[in-house]
Design a protein around this motif. Sequence first.
Motif, mmCIF file in Angstrom:
data_model
loop_
_atom_site.group_PDB
_atom_site.id
_atom_site.type_symbol
_atom_site.label_atom_id
_atom_site.label_comp_id
_atom_site.label_asym_id
_atom_site.label_seq_id
_atom_site.Cartn_x
_atom_site.Cartn_y
_atom_site.Cartn_z
ATOM 1 N N PHE B 25 0.934 -1.014 0.007
ATOM 2 C CA PHE B 25 -0.060 -0.126 -0.068
ATOM 3 C C PHE B 25 1.031 1.272 -0.060
ATOM 4 N N ASP B 26 2.208 1.168 -0.055
ATOM 5 C CA ASP B 26 3.174 2.310 -0.109
ATOM 6 C C ASP B 26 2.792 3.022 1.196
ATOM 7 N N LEU B 27 2.624 2.329 2.448
ATOM 8 C CA LEU B 27 2.492 3.083 3.417
ATOM 9 C C LEU B 27 3.960 3.136 4.331
ATOM 10 N N ALA B 28 4.524 4.247 5.017
ATOM 11 C CA ALA B 28 5.680 4.209 5.790
ATOM 12 C C ALA B 28 5.021 3.478 7.186
ATOM 13 N N ALA B 29 5.863 2.528 7.540
ATOM 14 C CA ALA B 29 5.430 1.479 8.880
ATOM 15 C C ALA B 29 5.043 2.281 10.025
ATOM 16 N N ASP B 45 6.732 -5.485 16.041
ATOM 17 C CA ASP B 45 6.289 -6.677 15.483
ATOM 18 C C ASP B 45 5.662 -6.508 13.980
ATOM 19 N N TYR B 46 5.977 -5.485 13.595
ATOM 20 C CA TYR B 46 5.281 -5.396 12.035
ATOM 21 C C TYR B 46 6.133 -6.139 11.209
ATOM 22 N N ASP B 47 7.676 -6.347 11.459
ATOM 23 C CA ASP B 47 8.497 -6.932 10.701
ATOM 24 C C ASP B 47 8.539 -8.527 10.599
ATOM 25 N N ARG B 48 7.526 -8.974 11.755
ATOM 26 C CA ARG B 48 7.741 -10.415 11.875
ATOM 27 C C ARG B 48 6.321 -10.859 11.960
#
Lengths: 271, 66
Positions: B25-29, B45-48
């Motif tokens: 979605f081209d969103l900066a985490a 946790d976003y990365d895993r």
Amino acid sequence: MLLVNNEIVEYCEGLTVAEVGKRTKPDADIFIVNGYPVAASFVLGDGDQCWLVKRGESVSADEMRNLLYARHTPGVQARLQDAVVGIMGLGGLGSTVALALARMGIGSLILADFDLVEPSNLNRQQYFVDQIGLKKTEALKDNIGRINPYVRVEIIDQRLTEDLIPALFADVDALVECFDDPVMKAAALRARLQHLEGVFYVCASGMAGYGSNNEIKTRRLYPGVFLVGDQESAAEPGQGLMAARVGIAAHHQANQVVRLLLGEDTENKQQ
Amino acid sequence: MKIVCNGTEHQVAAGAKIVDLLKEFDLAADTVVVECDTLILKREDYDRHELREGSVVELIRFVGGG
């Protein structure tokens, strides 16, 4: 029974506000009944609350406190007066939210910001030229005191983080997120959702530029948690933050706080 | 596999993580709050955090300005 300038007065049928005025405050020329200004000939009903004021007259501290809220619907004030509201970030949103809540008589405000008043803030933020260089927390506390000296104001003069927010605002009734930085906006909402269950929360996203008034919406994300803004208009080169639209969003936030404190946990009239 | 994101069905690769969805979605985490299967995720946790078939995701994205 009537309440006239906070004193109990006996009611009789057909009594006009001017007649009550003759007895209680003969020089009054402004008549407010149940939060609404009326003509001298207005006929009172049993139980009405009246404020009789002489235009331009300066008043005692006690009277001042009552008159500040004379235009509010009776019954609302007691609930707002007991509330503690935290405001994170004192820029265009936060300074405007703070003044609106102070004017409405919120009992206690906790103001948090680490920054100083700068000339580039004055296009939309509630500070004055002679406050340039002061801490925003101190300057805003001062401005609130000049409008409503009966608000207790506590200040937190430091940069907030996701970890600090839960401890600093554990005891507030409502928390208003007014940061500029989208990273802090996300961090603060996470902090609320993970650690501050039961605290009303109103955040904001998307109010830059001079786009449509009506794109600024208040959305209910979770029970007691609301998001104000158009969700799109970021502050960026070519789209600055301007007083009017930031003010619209700020006042959405302030009104949502009041709604929540008065038991209205909804987006629309009926849900 | 299929997931539901902000009320709309989406197709993602098996084993996709939250971070992959944000990239799509081209969103900066850092500017997004993520609820996955009724759980609010920590930023780390976003990365895993792996999506499952039928995962229900809500992304709340913030833009700058205040």
